[in-house]
Structures are given as C-alpha cells and as structure tokens.
Design a protein around this motif. Structure first.
Motif, PDB file in Angstrom:
ATOM      1  N   UNK A 129     -30.731  43.916 -46.835  1.00 34.94           N
ATOM      2  CA  UNK A 129     -31.677  44.226 -46.162  1.00 34.94           C
ATOM      3  C   UNK A 129     -32.258  45.725 -46.366  1.00 34.94           C
ATOM      4  N   UNK A 130     -31.521  46.494 -46.719  1.00 34.30           N
ATOM      5  CA  UNK A 130     -31.996  47.971 -46.932  1.00 34.30           C
ATOM      6  C   UNK A 130     -33.301  47.680 -47.608  1.00 34.30           C
ATOM      7  N   UNK A 131     -33.404  46.937 -48.813  1.00 38.78           N
ATOM      8  CA  UNK A 131     -34.445  46.999 -49.697  1.00 38.78           C
ATOM      9  C   UNK A 131     -35.473  46.266 -48.965  1.00 38.78           C
ATOM     10  N   UNK A 132     -35.299  45.164 -48.086  1.00 43.80           N
ATOM     11  CA  UNK A 132     -35.999  44.287 -47.733  1.00 43.80           C
ATOM     12  C   UNK A 132     -37.052  45.123 -46.648  1.00 43.80           C
ATOM     13  N   UNK A 133     -36.214  45.877 -45.815  1.00 45.87           N
ATOM     14  CA  UNK A 133     -36.585  46.859 -44.779  1.00 45.87           C
ATOM     15  C   UNK A 133     -37.588  47.842 -45.240  1.00 45.87           C
ATOM     16  N   UNK A 134     -37.271  48.396 -46.345  1.00 42.49           N
ATOM     17  CA  UNK A 134     -37.942  49.457 -46.847  1.00 42.49           C
ATOM     18  C   UNK A 134     -39.336  48.888 -47.609  1.00 42.49           C
ATOM     19  N   UNK A 135     -39.144  47.730 -48.379  1.00 42.15           N
ATOM     20  CA  UNK A 135     -40.409  47.098 -48.693  1.00 42.15           C
ATOM     21  C   UNK A 135     -41.320  46.771 -47.571  1.00 42.15           C
ATOM     22  N   UNK A 136     -40.906  46.278 -46.674  1.00 39.18           N
ATOM     23  CA  UNK A 136     -41.829  46.022 -45.523  1.00 39.18           C
ATOM     24  C   UNK A 136     -42.610  47.041 -44.983  1.00 39.18           C
ATOM     25  N   UNK A 137     -41.747  48.131 -44.809  1.00 33.02           N
ATOM     26  CA  UNK A 137     -42.695  49.345 -44.103  1.00 33.02           C
ATOM     27  C   UNK A 137     -43.392  49.962 -45.616  1.00 33.02           C
TER      28      UNK A 137
END
Lengths: 360, 360
Positions: B131-139
């Motif tokens: 989720x770390x990368x997913x959240x980073x990418x969304x932002x």
C-alpha cells in the motif's frame, strides 16, 4: 437531558426536599437555564469561578461545596456584596475561625455549612466528633452564620444497584440528621440539612429531617452511572462526535479523531462489572453499535475495536464515517470541550450552541 | 523550560536534522515564541484548530500529524490560501484519493506525508506494505505533493532508559529510511524523512538519512518522562499551584484544592517502576517534599498522603499552605488550564501570563 432533569426534580418533590443542582457538570449558563427550576437558584458549585459566572448570570443562592481556604474569602465577600448569597463549606476550626474573622472584618455574615462524613470517602467530620460542636460554636459565636450540615456519600459510586445505593443514602441521611441533632442539643442552629450524590439522590426512599438534595452528573448521566444501574445507557445525554481517520486491519482497529483530549483520561468503568474502555461507540444518530468500544486513546487518536468478549459481526467503518462516543464520566469529558452542540426538542430545528467555561 | 528547549535544539543540530517542535503540548502562541528557533516554523500540530491559531500568529510551515479525514480538507485548503504551507498525514488509499481530489479542485498542491509504523503503536504502514507505493502513487500522480514519510515510535514511552530508547530510535529511523528507499525505487519522490517522539528524539545517536526530528512534551517534561529516565524530576517545568483545604488526620490525608480538574485524570505513572499517583508534592518554591504524593483525586479535591513505602517524617501542612504538584503528563495537565503563569528568567521580575487555547 430534559428527561433526566425532570426525573430527579420529581423525585425530590416526592421526598419533600429542595433540589439544589450541582452545576459543576454542566459549567454553562445556557445549560443551567434548563437545569434550575428557578433561575435564581438554589445551586451548588465546585469552584469560585463557577460561583462568579453563575452569580453574574443572576443566580443568587449558591453553595460552594468544596472546603474553603482563607485566601478565598475576599472573593466570597465580593460575591455577597454583588448580591449573591454564597454559602461556604468547612470541617475544621482553622477554617471556621477564618470565616468568622472575615465576617467581622467585612460586616457580612458569611453563611457556612459543616461538612459531615458518612463513609470515609473524603472530607468531613463524623457526627460524634467533638470538633463538630467546636466548629459550630466558632462560626455561630464568631460572627458567621452556621447554616447547617452537609454530606456527600461519595462511596455510593462504588455501590451497584438500587438496594446498595439506598443503604448509602440512608447512611448519608443519618450522618447529617445525627449531626444536626448534636448541634441543636448544644444550643446551636442548624436550619439546612443537605445530602446528595447522583446515586444516593436517585435511590433515597425517605429523607425525613433532610431539607435539601444535591446531585450533578444526573443531568447528562454517563457510563459509570449506567454501570451501577443509576440510569440506562439510553439515558446518557452527552456524546463526543468523531470521524474515522484510519484502520489497522490486522489488529481489527478503527482509528478515529477523538483521543483523550476529547474524551478525557477518565477510565471510571475500569473497575466496574463491564469495562467500557474510553467509551461505547454509537452511529452518528446515537444508536449503540453492539460490540464496539474505544479500547485506547492517545492525545488526538482513539482506537475503536471489538470488546474482548464480543463474537458477533461489527460493521465496516470507512475513513470519513462519523460516530458518537458515549463517555465514562460526563463531568470529565464535558470539561475537555468549550461548548455543547445541542439537539433541540423540536425535530428538524437547528442545533443550539451552549458555551461552557472553566478555570478557578 | 528554556533549558529543556535548548537541550533538544542542540541535540538536533548535532545530529544534522531540522527540529520541528510539536506544539500540541504548549498550545500557546506566547509559549511558541520560546520553543521555535524561527518564528515562522517549522512546527507540528495535532489539530486543525492549532494549525489555524499558529498560522494566524505567523507560522507558515506546519505539519498536521494526525491522519486526515476528507471532511477537513476545506480547512486545509483555506490555510494554504492564507499563506500557511500545511502538510497533512495519511496511511491509506482513500485518504490519498481525497487529498489528490482536493488538490485538483482547489488548484493547491496539498503536501502530504505517508505515516509509517515502526512498532505497532498506532497508525501507519510498514515499509514492506504494498500500500505504501499505491498511496504514494495516488498522491504523486493525482495532483497532490508526496512530501515524504513520517514515523512516531510511540512504544518508546514504555522503554526504560537510554539504551532501550536508542533501540526504539533506530527502529524508527530504519522504518522511515527503508520506506523512503521503497518509494524512490518506484520512481516516487520522498524529500522529507521525519521521525520523533520525546524519548527517541533524546536517545537517537545517529539519524543518517533522516531530515527532521519531532517532539512535544520535552518543553515541559513530566513524571512519565522522568520515570523512564528521559529527564530528571528537577527538569520538570510545569506544576499546578494548590492550597491545603483540610485533613483527615486518622488516615494521614491532607486535602488540597487541586483535583483531577486541575491535574487531569492521566495516571501515566501507574504502570511505571514508581507509581506517582496524581503527582509529586513540592513546596511553593518547587522543592520536592520527600515522601508525599497525591494519592487520589476527585473533581476539585486532591488527597495528599505518604507514599506507601515511605517511612520518614513528613511536614505538617496546615489549612492555607500552598503547594505545587508535578504532573504525570504535561500535555494532559496543561490542557486543563486556560493560561500559564510563567516565572521569568530575571529573578524578581513579575510573573508572565501566557494564554492557552483548545478546541478542534
């Protein structure tokens, strides 16, 4: 809240005593309008700041029910000069001498009650303590007004159920009635005979020879009062509105933005039959969500999780979900906030805002 | 207080990181002037109300270090429009989507940090959570600003002594450094790498690859921090002034007018090596009176008595005696008060008054 206020008001009437609500729970002039049957009082307070605010709001009969210290007597005199009859509380000769001296110096006969102890909870003299007569005499002969005797059966908060609480109420009654008799036997006056705590006020069946009843938290009630059967959970009239801000799915945690700063650090249910954590979780409409409590609290984070013994299903609570938390202790939780957002009696009407105050 | 502020400031400098003080403890614009090296920030806050007050006072770089909920983004945008760079915190895709959407709608690139968990204390993602990368990418791809990663090693409050706290500090450092590396490996930016809690901030020996350090309670310190050896009792810069109002001689109780309303209900030392009750008793000058603690508290009454294991003599404390109580938890105790009465650096100068604020 109105139902709670009406319930104790009717009970006091049926027992033939004057209700003197303790305003330390609400600390709000707006709220006091709904609590006091007569806008002028009588009322009880726990700080001189409360006395000063409520006096400015027109309440003229106030009992300051925490032992007086000599340095506070200037403010007591000032309140009398402003037209508020403020009664002080004490339980030793040093205090009585200070009140008598301040009465003489100011020319105001300061009314004082002697605190009586029925259960070893905190302050006060027992009815058979020789200091009772000594203190009474210092007040009466020294220029102050010996107004009467007062007892608060604080141990009743640990008494579960109506039967046990009625025993506390009778001990509280006997303590002040016997003390009043001792004073009168010594030729001293004792017009006011005052009892009260929220549990004993509701449980008392007979208040013969008592003149007034005090209680405070009954206005809102809380989980501690529900835990000892003074009220039902549905009677609790105070909740903290919060929003879900995250999850720790592996632990079953839902994290919300009400921490101890919003709930207070009060864990009054920790030693009750059911530990409610930092509070019971309700939906935004105030309906209890079975199985969920706030299990821990940091300053601005609350952790919501299943009760340890709950096996049923609990709902998904996505980020942004609004919830209400019912508090352990209404006095402590309300004190963390600057105002109440009040649901009006008329359905569909706008929320009212009642300001709170604090300080000493 | 000045000594405490200087101590951590020097330590941050020696570690080569920026100190971003957490203002949730002081909640006072007056106090912030003594805490921030630069009046514009950086600073950390725990509520939007703090961000709004400190922004009005000219602080332009603020981190709101509690997970954001979508309903608060209007206030975040308003603060940016007023010239305050407010960074939000989050740890899930729903929050990141809401921040990205608000950035697009408002035309303001809202800076956001991803919260990292090093110890299971509360919120945050672990460095290896996809989720770390997913959240980073969304932002990053959605129009917000991915400012970096943040960790708070809250479990360090339970770590006794410098050695244990240094282990927590290193775990906290590794959690964010590894998370930053994961983000960068995925082509995402991560300029800020932020750690901090008062214990780890003081114990950290090496903050390689970390850019900033946060702490709050270090400004005042308290008995909880003294209990785990982060400070000495003599470093505690916050006390509650109280007056003796009575005694229960048979029980060895001295009753004072500081109850939990003045101390808070925080019992943070209850599970430490030495349970300090509701606080350590000092004379009015702030010198500890050996053997005396506040053993219990009601709303406006504190009960002072001997520690259970203390066999020495304790002084007489007549009605009217003024005492100071050192608190368990400075954040909680300070929150019970509307202002600080501050002893100035110049001996003999008048007390200063610093206003506090509260609310959300």
């Amino acid at each position: 809240m109105k139902r709670n206020v009406d319930r104790l008001s009717r009970h006091a009437t049926s027992l033939g005593v004057t209700l003197r609500p303790h305003l330390k729970t609400i600390k709000s002039v707006d709220a006091a309008r709904y609590v006091l049957e007569n806008g002028n009082g009588p009322a009880t307070v726990s700080t001189l700041a409360e006395a000063e605010v409520f006096a400015r709001a027109g309440i003229t009969d106030i009992l300051y029910a925490v032992g007086i210290s000599p340095d506070k007597l200037d403010r007591v005199v000032a309140l009398h000069r402003q037209g508020c009859r403020l009664t002080v509380l004490l339980d030793c000769a040093a205090q009585a001498k200070a009140v008598a001296a301040a009465s003489k110096t100011s020319g105001i006969t300061i009314p004082a009650m002697i605190e009586i102890d029925s259960d070893g909870h905190r302050s006060g003299l027992t009815a058979d303590d020789p200091a009772l007569i000594e203190v009474g005499r210092i007040l009466h002969e020294g220029g102050a007004e010996l107004s009467g005797v007062l007892c608060h059966a604080g141990e009743s908060y640990g008494a579960v159920g109506r039967t046990q609480q009625a025993i506390c109420a009778e001990e509280e009654r006997l303590a002040v009635v016997n003390s009043a008799a001792m004073l009168r036997k010594s030729g001293l006056p004792c017009p006011v005979v005052s009892v009260g705590s929220t549990p004993t006020a509701h449980a008392a069946q007979d208040l013969t020879d008592v003149t007034e009843l005090r209680a405070g938290v009954y206005v809102f009630f809380d989980l501690v009062m529900a835990g000892i059967d003074v009220c039902d959970i549905g009677d609790i009239a105070l909740s903290v509105l919060t929003t879900v801000i995250g999850h720790q799915a592996a632990k079953g945690w839902t994290i919300c933005d009400a921490g101890w700063m919003a709930m207070s650090r009060d864990r009054g249910t920790a030693n009750q039959r059911v530990d409610q954590g930092y509070g019971i979780v309700c939906d935004v409409a105030g309906t209890v969500i079975p199985g969920l409590i706030m299990i821990q609290a940091n300053q601005e984070h609350g952790v919501i999780a299943r009760r340890p013994d709950f096996g049923g299903a609990v709902p998904e609570l996505p980020v942004g979900t609004r919830l209400r938390i019912l508090p352990n202790h209404a006095c402590a939780t309300a004190a963390q906030h600057q105002r109440y957002h009040v649901i009006p009696e008329t359905a569909g009407a706008d929320l009212m805002t009642w300001a709170r105050f604090g300080g000493w």
